[in-house]
Design an enzyme around this catalytic site. Structure first.
Site, PDB file in Angstrom:
ATOM      1  CD  GLN A  38      -3.034  -0.778   0.394  1.00 42.37           C
ATOM      2  OE1 GLN A  38      -3.199   0.483  -0.099  1.00 42.37           O
ATOM      3  NE2 GLN A  38      -4.067  -1.624   0.041  1.00 42.37           N
ATOM      4  CD  GLU A  45      -0.892 -13.191  -4.673  1.00 45.77           C
ATOM      5  OE1 GLU A  45      -0.524 -13.038  -5.906  1.00 45.77           O
ATOM      6  OE2 GLU A  45      -1.556 -12.257  -4.122  1.00 45.77           O
ATOM      7  CG  ASP A  70      -6.928  -6.563  -0.633  1.00 50.21           C
ATOM      8  OD1 ASP A  70      -7.499  -5.781  -1.453  1.00 50.21           O
ATOM      9  OD2 ASP A  70      -5.479  -6.410  -0.247  1.00 50.21           O
ATOM     10  CB  CYS A  83      -8.643  -0.427  -4.418  1.00 47.24           C
ATOM     11  SG  CYS A  83      -8.580  -1.129  -5.748  1.00 47.24           S
TER      12      CYS A  83
END
Length: 465
Positions: free
Chosen positions: A285, A341, A394, A421
């Site tokens: 981030q 991931e 996410d 986002c």
């Protein structure tokens, strides 16, 4: 400081350390990608000879652009605030349904208009010479957050079928030392681009034209001091400035060649008392206080009454394990959680970063394929543990999408904590989940990108019994 080899370059372009979408190269300098442009293709040049229109600005749209009308046609206007009257030069007439335009003069200013925090992005400059990446910098901070809340609220209503009040919260100053009240001094990663003559600067808004600048006010102070804005780098492609919270700031020159995967340097980021290893060219981030803010927000979003530490809890699109660690820190060392991931290097770091929890593991897999295998192969006992599970996801800016939503809904976990986002992607997925029997119970939004249109949200959806 000595310059590193040009092949030694970061590529901060994917969530959680996976190498490619969020944010892209222009967005690392702060410039949003032109909507609808093909990846890797330069956007069309901005017209500098278009007609100048007098417009009444009506509202803000997704993407941070204002909306007006001219003779029945929608006009998207940059650098304007709803309620203003402006003169704007048309820059793009390629679409039949709308035009794009740039404000060149403010005739009736909003009470929320202020001097732009970045002089090189001000309406005082010609549109084609305005630095991109601070498209809300001319708007007072509270109004910026109100506009972001309006976009999120409208998206939830239109695409999610949810009427919900939204408040966008500023980052707690205690979590972001050095960030300033005017929304500057927060970026820990900045990409500058190099023009054909070697000059350095950000891209102009909605273009690939390098704009020379004398400052980078959104950057943390140590990067602002490091930025080589007056130097020339012939033959280079970009300059990356990186200020990890657990390591010294760095300047990296790139000639565009990809670094071999095994040679990628690593760095460390600190969140509270915990240290995370991450590839220097992996995603982290960019706001100095973002990781801590999202850690606290995800911890707060989980309904403790629904949480079972022994269930088959999941952290999807898990990157280097930031949010899995947030769950472990809240609920203790008996937590079982699997971080999924697609990038092998990020997964390797996640395994080390989550080593405190015996029940934590990190898998390298695409999320859609991982869920498909679960759905096909899970035993009755595994399915029962999945129904008791909490799933944190996410996803990249495009959202989870129908396939992932459908597969999640088929596994029927007790609650989903969704970090987003992009307001429209979140709202679309909320709508898909509602049709699958989940309801939105909790929503917080955070201004992790001050002076831009971007906003981060954390939502909890629960299965309706």
């Amino acid at each position: 400081m000595p310059r590193p080899p040009r092949s030694d370059r970061p590529n901060h372009a994917r969530r959680g350390g996976r190498p490619a979408r969020r944010p892209n190269a222009a967005e690392q300098a702060g410039a949003p990608a032109p909507k609808g442009s093909a990846r890797g293709r330069a956007p069309a040049p901005i017209r500098t000879d278009g007609p100048v229109l007098e417009l009444e600005v009506e509202r803000i749209a997704h993407g941070g652009i204002a909306v007006a009308h001219h003779e029945g046609r929608v006009v998207f206007v940059a650098d304007a605030i709803p309620g203003e009257r402006v003169r704007a030069r048309v820059s793009d007439t390629a679409h039949e349904r709308f035009w794009r335009a740039d404000t060149v003069e403010v005739l009736e200013a909003s009470a929320d208009r202020r001097e732009h925090v970045w002089a090189e992005a001000s309406v005082d400059r010609a549109p084609e010479r305005r630095a991109g990446g601070a498209e809300f910098g001319h708007i007072a901070d509270e109004r910026q957050r109100a506009l972001k809340a309006e976009v999120l609220r409208d998206a939830l209503s239109r695409f999610g079928g949810v009427e919900r009040d939204v408040v966008v919260q500023a980052v707690d100053p205690a979590l972001a030392p050095g960030a300033r009240a005017d929304g500057t001094g927060w970026r820990t990663r900045v990409r500058l681009h190099v023009a054909a003559d070697g000059a350095v600067g950000p891209y102009a808004a909605r273009s690939h034209t390098v704009v020379p600048v004398a400052s980078v006010p959104l950057a943390v102070d140590e990067l602002a001091a490091l930025a080589p804005l007056s130097e020339r780098f012939p033959g280079a492609v970009s300059i990356d400035l990186v200020a990890p919270s657990g390591a010294d700031p760095q300047l990296v020159v790139s000639d565009g060649e990809r670094m071999p995967r095994g040679e990628r340097p690593v760095t460390s980021e600190v969140v509270g008392d915990r240290r995370f290893t991450v590839d220097r060219d992996g995603f982290w981030q960019v706001h100095r206080g973002a990781a801590a803010t999202l850690t606290k927000a995800v911890q707060a979003a989980v309904d403790a009454d629904r949480f079972d530490p022994r269930a088959a809890n999941l952290d999807l699109y898990g990157g280097v394990g930031l949010l899995a660690a947030a769950i472990g820190d809240r609920f203790g060392d008996t937590v079982r959680i699997t971080s999924v991931e697609s990038d092998e290097r990020a997964t390797g770091h996640a395994g080390a970063n989550l080593a405190d929890w015996v029940g934590a593991r990190a898998l390298t897999a695409r999320v859609d394929r991982f869920l498909a295998e679960l759905e096909a192969d899970a035993s009755a006992g595994e399915r029962a543990r999945l129904r008791e599970a909490t799933v944190v996801l996410d996803p990249p800016r495009s959202g989870a999408g129908r396939d992932v939503v459908d597969r999640l809904a088929a596994l029927r976990p007790a609650q989903l904590v969704y970090v987003a986002c992009d307001p429209v992607a979140l709202a679309r997925d909320v709508g898909l989940l509602r049709r699958q029997g989940y309801e939105l119970e909790h929503l917080e939004a955070f201004d992790l990108f001050p002076n831009t249109h971007h906003v981060e949200a954390v939502a909890r959806l629960a299965a309706i019994v």
